[in-house]
Design a protein around this motif. Structure first.
Motif, short mmCIF file in Angstrom:
data_model
loop_
_atom_site.label_atom_id
_atom_site.label_comp_id
_atom_site.label_asym_id
_atom_site.label_seq_id
_atom_site.Cartn_x
_atom_site.Cartn_y
_atom_site.Cartn_z
N GLU A 161 0.85 -1.20 0.00
CA GLU A 161 0.00 0.00 0.00
C GLU A 161 0.88 1.25 0.00
N VAL A 162 1.95 1.17 0.79
CA VAL A 162 2.87 2.30 0.85
C VAL A 162 3.55 2.45 -0.51
N GLN A 163 3.99 1.33 -1.06
CA GLN A 163 4.63 1.35 -2.38
C GLN A 163 3.78 2.08 -3.38
N TYR A 164 2.49 1.76 -3.37
CA TYR A 164 1.57 2.33 -4.34
C TYR A 164 1.57 3.85 -4.25
N VAL A 165 1.42 4.36 -3.04
CA VAL A 165 1.33 5.82 -2.90
C VAL A 165 2.69 6.48 -3.17
N VAL A 166 3.76 5.81 -2.74
CA VAL A 166 5.09 6.38 -3.00
C VAL A 166 5.33 6.45 -4.51
N LEU A 167 4.98 5.40 -5.21
CA LEU A 167 5.21 5.39 -6.65
C LEU A 167 4.42 6.50 -7.32
N GLN A 168 3.22 6.74 -6.85
CA GLN A 168 2.44 7.84 -7.42
C GLN A 168 3.19 9.15 -7.26
N ASN A 169 3.74 9.35 -6.08
CA ASN A 169 4.46 10.60 -5.85
C ASN A 169 5.73 10.67 -6.69
N ILE A 170 6.42 9.54 -6.79
CA ILE A 170 7.64 9.53 -7.60
C ILE A 170 7.29 9.80 -9.06
N ALA A 171 6.16 9.25 -9.50
CA ALA A 171 5.75 9.47 -10.89
C ALA A 171 5.61 10.97 -11.15
N THR A 172 4.98 11.66 -10.23
CA THR A 172 4.82 13.10 -10.42
C THR A 172 6.17 13.80 -10.42
#
Lengths: 416, 984
Positions: free
Chosen positions: B349-360
């Motif tokens: 779950e953390v991975q998912y949100v972190v990846l979203q932020n990294i994508a931005t």
């Protein structure tokens, strides 16, 4: 800020429901469950919203741990909180499953009450919560054949009395009952996860090991624990000293409670563990395994146009020992090879041949990578070992210390 | 973690046995435990009331436990309210707590009865036990009964001044509860928040900022005075508080500091210019840009949050990351990269949100994540949505250098069993191909190969992507169009795309196109709607370009479409017919048919789905949802001109109080690692103090009482000394050296003591903050002469905490010996008319375990502090005009000047001011000319202006010092002369 917290079973039963701010509807639980189940795909998105209510959930122990919020809370805060809640529930109730949550309604409710005030997280530290929590955990003591086998014939000590079952570490940290009160145990796990990519020519393309040392402590009084690692343990390339079988990792991070004053010279971690489970050390090693990868696969694809088979089938298997079994699981597109015994210093091999019908030459392009998943007990890929585990001052009576090593496959891929 | 499924032994099969065993235990099966308990409760619920009313404590406790159990399961236990409320006054803490839980749940439903309990809470608020006080306040504030608002208000106000930090923390939490119950109380609550913001306890800091964020996030002015304190406390606040404070400080910083980015941009531009262009241009550029100096408070925030990147709480790590992203100079942001990548090893779950932020982040700053590209390779165990996010990031990171590696990865991904993921990979390939023109052809060929794939989603996606790619350069790829025309794909969307392609580029494939139309005409009736629409389109386009061959076919298809079941197709057919087939009625439009249907279409821009997400603050829910969540506070843009910095200055008294309470002097100093160590130490001491306070509320009172007492005594002593020096201010060089006693305990090796030169006569010119220069320590006592004790001093150039009119000297004692030293003090006042205040003996120094065998009180060393004249100055800000005016007044005797030859390195502007500043504590006067540097300061002793002017001419320079005090002038001139003529 968190509006509600609820725990649902995988079937959608309400296990725990607590509303902190009274701003969201009560039917939020069912709304959430409908949303989760309506979605196809293996895993629903972590954050979902319904009208102006946002649900954030994690799945642990087969349960949905959900928090809802109406405001612009940080998703990380909520996710981290839910994970901590699950971890604390595990610590207090022993294991994490629907049954233990069901039986410890009151305890979890009390925990939630202390952890969150009006949607604001107050504390999640076991040490602080310990002072407030009054309710005792309810556990079912499972009947276990294993307990019986510990006592050998005529009370003689068997070899098994030297080992503890896996369930030994799944009991609540706070039990005042006399039967377990005397058990001052400490469990140390060295868990490594291996992610490997092997190219079609057998070359190791990528190898990463992520490891951690986890401690689960049942000692009621906090005494100092010293964990000795391999003396030749080194971090980074620069510290490699001469020849010898150095145990090397690239990076290493420690729990804040770990004292490292003896680490540099003696590789000893000193810590006063608080009750419950915690990760003392995390480390990773990338690209350079000190040993060969534990499994090798040599794939070959042959075209046989005169196919007689209409269904995917395991044509032949050659196993090195008769007590091993192998079967093809069509549903998972997997072959399951189970090895009951694996003596040290031995090498096992198996040959599998799978016939896949109606594979045109063009679709040979589609034959994707093979991935393996396994679990290797008593083995670490980095070679990290625990030399000793000492408690000081030495606990009177029986304080038992257990150590185990496990290597998991995280993503073990062989390209074809 | 599946590790638990493994036995601590070889016998991993035991697990199954245990599982079996569980199933066979009849009494403890799931239903049995929960409902068994409940069904027996049914009978016993009757006696709950009796139990609650009994006199036995244990019975009551038992009953309450069961009642709380009922609540937890969501059963109604409200009818027991009267019986439960009676127990609210119980002495047993355990019982009391359970009653509180009950009350919070049911008070709103039974308001009248709940009022009965209020007086008990009021009493409990006065309880000597802080835990009881706190929990009473917590429950009282949770009872949502409007009548008791005034009582709550009073309770919060009182608790806010409680001696126990734990109670004050609870008061902070109660604020938002009262606010939601009665928003009219805001004004009073803001007062309480203001008071609590001043609190020094780490326990309170997090909670009060939470209240601030909910009640009055717009009152940014409340933060000013507490900003530095919050920054310094941050390390020791508990983790959940850290998250809230960091987010609040991010918002604060965006309103208070000027942007560090714009200057960066200019700087980069300059360096590029310097690289390509001639030297004249370089000089011009340097003249235009004022050097950007980051506000020290801005720097403080960045510096103090950086260690938190190591936190094990992902929320803390992410909030620091977003702080750096939004506040740090561009070249510093990359420090967060590693920590973010580390979060990828966390829960999915953390991975998912972190990846979203990294994508931005990766859209704007490719370079930041490029070294960690491997971390974003997809693993076979990842969930689909994590895989797609990783693809997104890899696509963002792709550039000419790494594209071949990335494409190789993509090739394996396309083969994945997860078809949704394979389709997403094809899209990613398409995006790479449009972004990087070198590989477009290779990608196209690869995609064409995929057209023969068995999986229809893969084929469909390939066709769609090929279509988009061909649109950018159709002319070179007629063979691909031909190839596609021959394909027989099962996916309707893909077929439709092929038809559209052929129609659009029918001129490139003049022979195949009519044939395709012929084939489609045959199967028209059995096609999907989307294919039919495109067939009609194709027919129309061919009719316009090649009417000879396709006229009949087109009419046939149009006739079929006329009677189709779908009204979209009927409408389209009618429209097309009117448009292309000329008849009397519709002359006007058919003239333009060709231009309408065969208009050149702009190629689609394949861009990231995360393109527009950067409008939201990273790490917030709004960013994750990509829509504004309730209560989202926009980050403001940087102000053009920095607001007044001095609002963050804290009065002297405050600073002294920090000292005494933390038992150790701590100053904010740039990059002084020893100090940092000291600071963390001091907090340790401080924390343990507050713990004591928790255990014993009374004890803390005396502590803080004495703290404030000593603070005030020191204040008075400094006031006294300043007045004293004021009297002999006319004698000028006569300075009174005032040594402050500092109680220091248990500091390992380093002790800091502050001496103050007392100054007189406040100067009307505005004193500016000193330019930062590296610390230059001077030896006071060598360790050999000092028998193990070494002392150094330096001039930290910080405003003295005892008043603006003093200059501080910082002494550092090091104990090199192996004995503890006790009672270090300065025993005699010495020479040249300067008097020294006696030290109060310093407690002890050195290893705390061995206590005083040798005392330094037995040894005497004579030492002397020799301040350089440059250190006796205070920097002053003034404009160029003021400078020239003042300089005009100070001529003749008051002017001393010299010509110096400068080392060639010093010629450009930066080193000159750096050198001058390092020698003397002067302020830089902004200068319009490139070769003239002006500096202004005032003398600490008399407040006389000192003006320094350096005029550069090639390799020589004219150095002028103007001041009324000729002695100082000539001394300063000499020092500057040596500094400037030496090589850097």
């Amino acid at each position: 800020m968190i509006s509600q917290v609820f725990i649902l079973s995988s079937k959608g039963d309400h296990l725990i429901y607590k509303d902190f701010r009274g701003e969201a509807d009560k039917d939020a639980v069912s709304v959430f469950f409908e949303m989760v189940t309506a979605l196809s795909g293996d895993q629903p998105p972590v954050v979902m919203s319904h009208k102006d209510l946002n649900f954030i959930h994690v799945r642990q122990g087969g349960l949905y741990w959900v928090a809802s919020t109406k405001t612009n809370a940080s998703p990380f805060t909520v996710i981290e909180f839910l994970n901590r809640l699950a971890a604390l529930t595990k610590d207090y109730c022993g294991s994490l499953c629907e049954k233990s949550v069901r039986m410890n309604f009151a305890l979890i409710y009390e925990l939630l009450d202390e952890m969150v005030d009006y949607g604001y997280i107050q504390t999640t530290s076991t040490d602080i919560l310990k002072n407030f929590i009054q309710t005792e955990a309810v556990t079912s003591k499972p009947f276990s054949l294993f307990d019986l086998s510990n006592v050998g014939l005529f009370g003689a000590e068997t070899q098994q009395s030297k080992v503890a079952p896996s369930t030994a570490a799944t009991r609540p940290i706070m039990s005042h009952r006399s039967e377990q009160g005397g058990k001052n145990e400490i469990f140390v796990d060295v868990v490594e996860r291996l992610s490997v990519v092997i190219g079609s020519n057998g070359v190791l393309m990528k190898a990463d090991v992520e490891g951690e040392i986890r401690v689960k402590c049942y000692l009621p009084t906090c005494s100092e624990m010293r964990i000795g690692l391999n003396e030749e343990f080194s971090i980074g390339r620069s510290q490699l000293r001469g020849y010898g079988t150095a145990v090397r990792v690239d990076e290493c991070s420690f729990h804040q409670a770990v004292k490292l004053d003896e680490f540099d010279t003696y590789r000893i971690l000193k810590v006063c563990p608080s009750q419950g489970e915690q990760t003392l050390m995390q480390y990773q090693l990338s690209d350079e395994l000190p040993c060969a990868p534990p499994f090798r696969l040599f794939p070959t694809v042959e075209k046989d146009y005169g196919s007689r088979y209409t269904d995917c089938d395991l044509l032949s298997q050659e196993l090195s020992s008769p007590d091993q079994t192998a079967e093809l699981q069509l549903k998972n597109k997997a072959i399951l090879w189970s090895i009951p015994r694996f003596p040290g210093g031995a090498q096992l091999s198996a040959l599998f041949k799978v016939e896949v019908p109606s594979l045109s030459s063009a679709s040979l392009l589609e034959v994707g990578p093979v991935s393996m998943s396994f679990e290797l007990p008593k083995q670490t890929c980095t070679g990290l070992q625990i030399r000793f585990l000492r408690l000081s001052p030495t606990q009177p009576g029986m304080s038992q210390r257990w150590v185990r090593y496990v290597t998991h496959s995280d993503s073990y891929t062989i390209r074809i | 973690m599946s590790a638990n499924s493994l036995a601590y032994s070889e016998q991993s099969g035991a697990e199954a046995a245990v599982e079996l065993g569980q199933e066979t235990t009849p009494t403890s099966s799931a239903g049995g435990a929960a409902f068994g308990l409940f069904s027996t409760d049914f009978k016993k619920n009757e006696d709950l009331k009796e139990m609650l009313e009994s006199t036995k404590e244990s019975l009551k406790l038992e009953a309450m436990k069961r009642v709380v159990g009922l609540i937890a399961r969501g059963k109604n236990a409200s009818e027991l309210f009267p019986a439960v409320v009676k127990n609210v006054a119980s002495k047993n803490i355990e019982l009391k707590k359970l009653v509180y839980v009950y009350l919070v749940r049911y008070a709103e439903e039974q308001q009248d009865l709940a009022l009965l309990s209020i007086s008990t809470f009021q009493r409990a608020l006065k309880d000597p036990n802080q835990l009881i006080r706190a929990s009473a306040l917590r429950v009282l504030s949770s009872i949502r009964v409007p009548i008791i608002v005034p009582i709550m208000m009073l309770a919060i106000k009182e608790a806010a001044t409680d001696l126990s930090p734990y109670v004050r923390k609870t008061a902070a939490h109660a604020i938002q509860k009262l606010y939601s119950l009665d928003p009219d109380q805001k004004e009073h609550l803001v007062e309480v928040i203001e008071k609590l913001l001043k609190d020094k306890s780490t326990l309170v800091a997090g909670s009060v900022v939470m209240a601030f964020e909910e009640v009055c996030p717009e009152r940014i002015d409340l933060i000013h005075k507490n900003y530095r304190k919050l920054c310094n406390l941050l390390m020791d606040v508990e983790e959940w508080g850290q998250v809230v404070i960091i987010n609040m400080l991010t918002r604060y910083a965006r309103t208070q500091f000027v942007s560090p980015w714009r200057q960066d941009g200019v700087f980069e531009e300059n360096s590029e210019k310097a690289f390509y262009d001639s030297d004249e241009e370089k000089k011009e550029g340097a003249a235009q840009t004022k050097p950007y100096v980051m506000d020290p408070d801005h720097r403080l925030l960045l510096r103090n949050t950086k260690p938190l990147l190591q936190s094990r709480n992902t929320a803390v790590v992410m909030s620091v990351a977003q702080l750096y992203w939004h506040l740090a100079p561009k070249h510093e942001v990359s420090v967060v990269t590693k920590s973010l990548v580390r979060l990828l090893r966390s829960h999915r779950e953390v991975q998912y949100v972190v990846l979203q932020n990294i994508a931005t982040m990766s859209i704007q700053r490719k370079g930041m994540f490029e070294p960690f590209m491997k971390s974003f390779y997809v693993r076979s165990t990842d969930a689909t949505h994590i895989k797609t996010l990783k693809l997104e990031i890899l696509t963002n990171l792709a550039n000419e250098a790494n594209i071949s590696t990335i494409l190789r990865e993509f090739q394996t991904y396309v083969k994945s069993q997860d078809k949704a993921f394979a389709a997403a990979t094809i899209q990613a390939i398409g995006r790479c191909a449009t972004n990087i023109s070198e590989i477009t052809d290779a990608c196209l060929n690869g995609l064409v190969l995929l057209l023969s794939n068995r999986d229809e989603t893969v084929v469909a996606e390939s066709v769609v992507v090929i279509k988009k790619l061909l649109q950018t350069q159709p002319s070179q790829h007629s063979d691909i169009i031909k190839h596609m025309a021959k394909l027989r794909v099962p996916v309707p969307m893909a077929r439709a795309s092929i038809l559209w392609l052929i129609g659009e580029y029918c001129e490139h494939v003049p022979r195949i196109a009519p044939d395709v139309l012929r084939k489609m005409a045959k199967t028209f009736t059995s096609e999907e709607d989307i294919v039919k629409l495109q067939t009609v389109n194709l027919a129309a386009k061919l009719y316009l370009t090649n009417s000879k061959q396709t006229k009949l076919l087109t009419q046939y298809i149009l006739n079929l479409g006329k009677y189709d079941q779908n009204y979209d197709i009927r409408d389209r057919t009618r429209f097309i017919r009117q448009l292309i087939v000329p008849n009397e009625k519709s002359g006007a439009l058919s003239k333009y048919a060709r231009r309408i249907l065969l208009a050149p279409k702009p190629a689609p821009v394949l861009q990231s789905a995360f393109k527009d997400r950067d409008r939201f603050q990273l790490g917030t829910l709004s960013h994750t949802l990509n829509s504004k969540a309730t209560g989202y506070l926009e980050l403001s843009d940087w102000p053009d001109v920095a607001p007044d910095q001095s609002v963050r200055n804290v009065e002297v008294v405050e600073a002294v109080r920090i000292n005494t309470r933390s038992d150790c002097y701590y100053r904010r100093d740039e990059d002084h690692s020893e100090e940092k160590r000291l600071c963390s130490h001091s907090y340790l001491v401080f924390c343990s103090r507050s713990d004591e306070g928790q255990k014993n509320g009374r004890l803390e009172k005396s502590g803080s009482g004495s703290g404030s007492a000593s603070a005030s005594s020191e204040e008075s002593s400094s006031a006294e000394s300043s007045s004293e020096s004021g009297s002999d201010s006319d004698s000028g060089t006569d300075q009174k050296r005032n040594t402050k006693p500092k109680p220091i305990k248990k500091v390992r090796d380093v002790i800091h003591v502050v001496h103050c030169f007392c100054l007189s006569r406040l100067f009307p010119v505005q004193v500016s903050s000193p330019v930062f220069v590296p610390v230059r320590p001077h030896e006071l006592l060598h360790r050999m002469t000092g028998k193990g004790l070494a002392a150094q001093y330096h001039f930290p150039r910080q405003p003295c905490i005892y008043g603006d009119h003093m200059v501080s000297v910082q002494l550092t004692f090091n104990n090199h010996g192996d004995h503890a030293l006790e009672d270090i003090h300065i025993s005699e006042k010495t020479s040249t008319g300067q008097s020294i205040h006696c030290f109060r003996p310093i407690g002890e120094s050195g290893s705390a375990a061995v206590l005083g065998r040798t005392c330094s009180k037995t040894e005497r060393f004579s030492v002397s502090i020799q301040p350089a004249v440059g250190e006796l100055l205070l920097p002053v800000t003034m404009t160029e005009q003021d400078f020239s005016r003042e300089q005009g007044k100070l001529v003749g005797m008051n002017e001393s000047s010299a010509t110096i030859t400068m080392a060639p390195e010093t010629v450009s502007s930066q080193p000159v001011s750096k050198k001058v500043v390092s020698v003397a504590n002067v302020g830089v006067v902004p200068s319009g000319q490139d070769n003239v540097h002006r500096f202004a300061a005032k003398l600490v002793s008399s407040g006389t202006l000192v003006l320094v002017c350096v005029v550069q001419k090639d390799s020589s320079a004219q150095l002028t010092v103007n001041t009324e005090r000729t002695v100082v002038g000539s001394m300063l001139l000499r020092e500057l002369q040596t500094a400037l003529s030496s090589a850097p």
